[in-house]
Design an enzyme around this catalytic site. Sequence first.
Site, PDB file in Angstrom:
ATOM      1  N   THR A 126      46.848  27.268  46.813  1.00 37.69           N
ATOM      2  CA  THR A 126      48.031  28.115  47.019  1.00 37.69           C
ATOM      3  C   THR A 126      47.824  29.219  48.041  1.00 37.69           C
ATOM      4  OG1 THR A 126      47.380  29.553  45.177  1.00 37.69           O
ATOM      5  CG2 THR A 126      48.844  27.705  44.667  1.00 37.69           C
ATOM      6  N   ASP A 127      46.578  29.541  48.388  1.00 39.03           N
ATOM      7  CA  ASP A 127      46.324  30.651  49.306  1.00 39.03           C
ATOM      8  C   ASP A 127      47.092  30.524  50.611  1.00 39.03           C
ATOM      9  OD1 ASP A 127      44.634  31.883  47.538  1.00 39.03           O
ATOM     10  OD2 ASP A 127      42.789  31.273  48.530  1.00 39.03           O
ATOM     11  N   THR A 139      42.938  24.921  43.978  1.00 42.77           N
ATOM     12  CA  THR A 139      42.802  25.195  42.542  1.00 42.77           C
ATOM     13  C   THR A 139      43.260  24.016  41.694  1.00 42.77           C
ATOM     14  OG1 THR A 139      43.046  27.584  42.820  1.00 42.77           O
ATOM     15  CG2 THR A 139      43.618  26.682  40.666  1.00 42.77           C
TER      16      THR A 139
END
Length: 327
Positions: free
Chosen positions: A89-90, A13
């Site tokens: 961030t996943d 992201t």
Amino acid sequence: MTRRVVVFGLGGTIAMTAGAGGGVVPALSAEQLVAAVPGLAETGITVDVVDFRRVPGASLSFEDIYDLASVIERQLSEGADGVVITQGTDTIEETAYLLDLMHERNEPVVVTGAMRNPTLAGADGPANVLAAIQTAASEAARELGVVVAFADEIHAAARVRKTHTTSGYTFQSANGGPLGYVVEGTPRIVNRPNTRVTVPVRTREPVEVAVIPMLLGDNGTVLEAVAGGVDGLVVGAFGVGHVPAAVADILGGLAERMPVVLASRTGAGSTLERTYAFPGSESDMLSRGLIPAGFLDQLKSRILLHHLLSTGHDTANIGEVFRRAGV
């Protein structure tokens, strides 16, 4: 003395801009990310950038992280004072821990990302990158292993979890809290782990490790369906390490064939070893050969088990490492 930090961009992201279809996709290079950070020049830190990958965090693989660890080692051995990794961030809670298991040096390695992409008002990427670089350049962050810097908090890789789908404060350490904070550009460490386990890579083999959570009314059907295709198993048990009585014999049989780790699906607190004694309790499962995860949650347990199996450790040694890592 001028400090030098190397920033590795992996995508995610933090590096996304609008794509042709209307949604955002990874497009920004590591150099573009660093160039967009206000106040970085005033820190006096020399920053080198490496555009390592440009993929969503969900698409990173074990191979990506093993390759990254090798390049990080080379940069640090050539004189870098610290390293920053920007990624989606996943998977940060998993990639950071895998890197931590391989990081035997004292220099800081800091993982960060963003919850709001650069096209949105209030994008958090630049602030997170600045805090991560300041942390990586700091003497205070040495000997902490790999940490996650996010929203001006510094978290240990072995503890941190993503806890919210959209919040900028999604990364939390339920077991022990943050290691410290970035205050006015200075990392302040207030909490140090008692122990940290590292497992060097000598040889590696491809392995598969599954995570199976226990569910209300579980009769073991999923366990038996999955077990034939894996080399190791992590059980996300109820509470302190409990499973349905109907599953106890199945898990005991699997533990005779492969390492089976008993973790808690709750995400906080330690599994127990001797408090309960009913069929399917934690003491019953340990007596059947399962390995207690302690404070490691089910996702961290999978990373550690996968890494140990792929680097040639047997079940007895795996149990000993989990004893040290789960405290």
